[in-house]
Enzyme design. Structure first.
Site: not given
Ligand code: GCW
Length: 644
Positions: A234, A308, A336
């Protein structure tokens, strides 16, 4: 001794006199108790007779064992009345039990939903907020022995002298509680701080810079734990920028901390925009060939699943596939992808589902066997949890989120504990030992994560959240720069069917699994329904085990998830007056938010799926409240926890 103070604060009256000691204390040594298997952190709590008097002995091979023993006794007595004899004994199965704080130096927290960072970098190192001590106590009480202070998306600044001094102040506070401090490091720091032209790990000047930096850190923090690294992921810099491998990068850093007994935790969470391969495959493809190439003070840190931190993912295929490398597992405690702190979702079942999964590599081997190092006899082993801790008064954004911090610590100590036993213990320690309260709270918790799976996307669907902040539904999103950032990449729904074909006719991610596991995932008939669409693209009309079509079943899951939240509200209502009023009120309000948002997830998702498959809802099913355009128009620019 700190353990003494903890006992005085927490223990009921009427116990025999307590002796906190170590195995070497002469009167204890004379008892010839089984200290051998306890290691440096294990404990033993026993009623013994000393000098003719009944005594409650709490001991370990060293002070750390005695401290953990004191907390174990407190925990035990919170749930079980004292009987005349008592015998508790335990040693941690996993060596490094570490929180990862994604805390930024400006006080914000990436994916944090419990307020600003606990670390006040501005007033450190002078001011040592008493909450730092409370934080350490809470962690020690559940066996956590390490903390990575800063975000894996790291700034080089945390390696400058002023920030090393700040980290050292925190290390001083944490040390008596058996907690070591670690730092996330930015791989290009030699360029940014050292003025070098490169960060190539094979360049001697780069290695020398890191060595000098490690020496400087250890002068300030003699028991510094080591480095955590997110590289070539990322947008973060890393060894691949120079054509060097992840092992080259990790080993260079490992050499720098080695003289000080430090370690490197090197993350396997890598995927590249230049790589058209199924994102679920990239970490394995990159790391598996490196097995055996890492220095002996490196652990490779692998997320629990290959994508993820989704509400459900199959276990990461790297577990069991790199026998010559200690693999740490990384869980996300902060939610998240589970709608943040407001939703009640107990993650114990998520953690244990992965830890208990069979790898298929060796007969009976589970992910937990790999993680605790037993499978291959590794000296190093570790479990990391991305923290859900902030400056909120309740630390974690809600009382129930504390249970996830707690469950992580307990499972890192003993991955064989059951999620339900942990939930019960947490409920009793948090709300007191009233039977109705403990039963109700445990019942609410145990199905809560499955409810989130149900109302966000069951049957193995994943990554359907809105963009960036990941709050709320966004299964329609298809316009982001990188294909694997788009929900449509993951669900692949069209008029005929839905799901990601990861078999040999598709990406063959199934081929990264081993033996019976690979064989089971290869066919829809043998894939657990909970993971069906993760591995297979199937017609909407496919018959499911219960006789319904896939479409009907999926709709049923959405309704089941929403209904579960409604039930949790009723269960919680039944506890009014039985738990602290302020906690009750906040939780009740959050459950109301959760029910509204679960409905929103359901309605938005159904509206979208229907726009793709052009099918009616099964008879009697309530239509979405709004049309698809309405759901698509929802925007939340200030949602918390965003990366910046
Ligand atoms: O879950 C994703 C998050 C990023 C995070 C990344 C990672 C710290 O959306 O915010 O970055 O994973 O784990 O590195």
């Amino acid at each position: 001794m700190l353990a003494q103070t903890e006992l005085e604060r927490a223990l009921p009256a009427g116990l025999p006199p307590i002796l906190l000691a170590t195995a070497a204390t002469p009167s204890v040594a004379a008892l010839r108790l089984p200290f051998e298997g306890l290691g440096p952190e294990g404990y033993l709590v026993r009623t013994v007779t000393l000098n003719g008097r009944p005594t409650l002995l709490i001991a370990g091979n060293g002070d750390k064992g005695a401290l953990y023993g004191a907390f174990a006794l407190i925990r035990h007595l919170a749930t079980t009345p004292f009987a005349d004899t008592l015998s508790l004994s335990s040693a941690p199965r996993v060596k490094l039990r570490v929180l990862n704080h994604w805390d930024n130096l400006d006080g914000s927290i990436e994916r944090g939903y419990a307020g600003q960072s606990l670390w006040d970098w501005w007033t450190l190192p002078d001011f040592r907020d008493p909450r730092y001590t409370d934080y350490a106590r809470a962690n020690a009480s559940i066996g956590i022995n390490g903390t990575v202070l800063n975000n894996v998306n790291a700034k080089a600044d945390s390696l400058t002298a002023p920030y090393i001094a700040k980290a050292a102040a925190l290390a001083d506070v944490f040390r008596p509680w058996g907690i070591k401090v670690y730092l996330s490091v930015r791989f290009s720091a030699p360029i940014e701080l050292g003025g070098l032209k490169t960060a190539d790990p094979r360049d001697p000047a780069v290695a020398a810079w890191w060595k000098a930096k490690a020496d400087e850190i250890y002068r300030a923090i003699p028991d510094f734990g080591g480095f955590l690294v997110k590289a070539n992921s990322e947008g973060q810099p890393g060894p691949r920028d120079y054509g060097a491998s992840h092992a080259d990068g990790a080993n260079m850093l490992a050499a720098a901390v080695k003289p000080h007994d430090g370690i490197v935790m090197w993350r396997a969470f890598v995927y590249a925009e230049t790589d058209p391969e199924d994102r679920a495959k990239q970490a394995y493809t990159e790391f598996k060939p490196l097995d055996g190439k890492f220095a002996d003070n490196v652990l490779v840190q692998v997320k629990n699943g290959a994508i993820d931190f989704q509400p459900r993912e199959p276990f990461h295929p790297l577990f069991g596939a790199m026998p010559r490398t200690p693999l740490m597992i990384e869980f996300q405690i902060t939610k998240e992808y589970l709608d943040f702190a407001t939703h009640l979702a107990y993650l114990g079942p998520l953690f244990t589902e992965v830890l208990d999964a069979k790898t298929g590599q060796k007969r009976g081997e589970t992910v937990a066997d790999v993680v605790d190092g037993q499978a291959e006899g590794h000296k190093l082993s570790g479990m990391a949890g991305v923290a859900n801790i902030g400056r909120d008064r309740d630390w974690s954004g809600s009382t129930f989120n504390q249970a996830n911090w707690y469950a992580f610590g307990r499972l890192a100590w003993d991955p064989d504990l059951s999620a339900e036993a942990i939930a019960r213990a947490w409920a009793a320690e948090t709300f007191g030992n009233d039977r109705q309260v403990v039963d109700t709270v445990t019942a609410m918790m145990m199905g809560s994560r499955e409810a989130v799976v149900d109302y966000t996307g069951a049957l193995g669907l994943a990554h359907l959240m809105a963009t960036g902040h990941h709050y709320g539904p966004g299964p329609w999103v298809a316009d982001l720069a990188r294909p694997e950032w788009n929900p449509v990449y993951y669900h692949r729904a069209d008029a005929a069917g839905i799901g990601f074909d990861r078999t040999t006719s598709g990406s063959n991610a199934v081929g990264q699994y081993a033996g019976p596991v690979a064989r089971a995932f290869a066919k829809p008939e043998t894939t657990p329904e909970s993971m069906l669409l993760w591995f297979h693209h199937l017609p909407w009309d496919r018959r499911m085990a219960d006789g319904r079509t896939l479409w009907e079943d999926l709709v049923g899951h959405y309704d089941r998830g929403v209904a579960y939240v409604g039930r949790m509200r009723q269960q919680w209502d039944s506890l009014k007056g039985k738990v602290d009023a302020e906690i009750w009120q906040k939780t009740a309000t959050y459950l109301a938010i959760q029910e509204r948002e679960a409905r929103w997830w359901r309605d938005a998702s159904l509206a979208y799926w229907m726009s793709v498959n052009h099918r009616p809802l099964p008879a009697g099913v309530r239509p979405p409240e709004h049309d698809l355009a309405w759901y698509k128009a929802q925007h939340f620019p200030y949602a918390p926890g965003q990366a910046h």
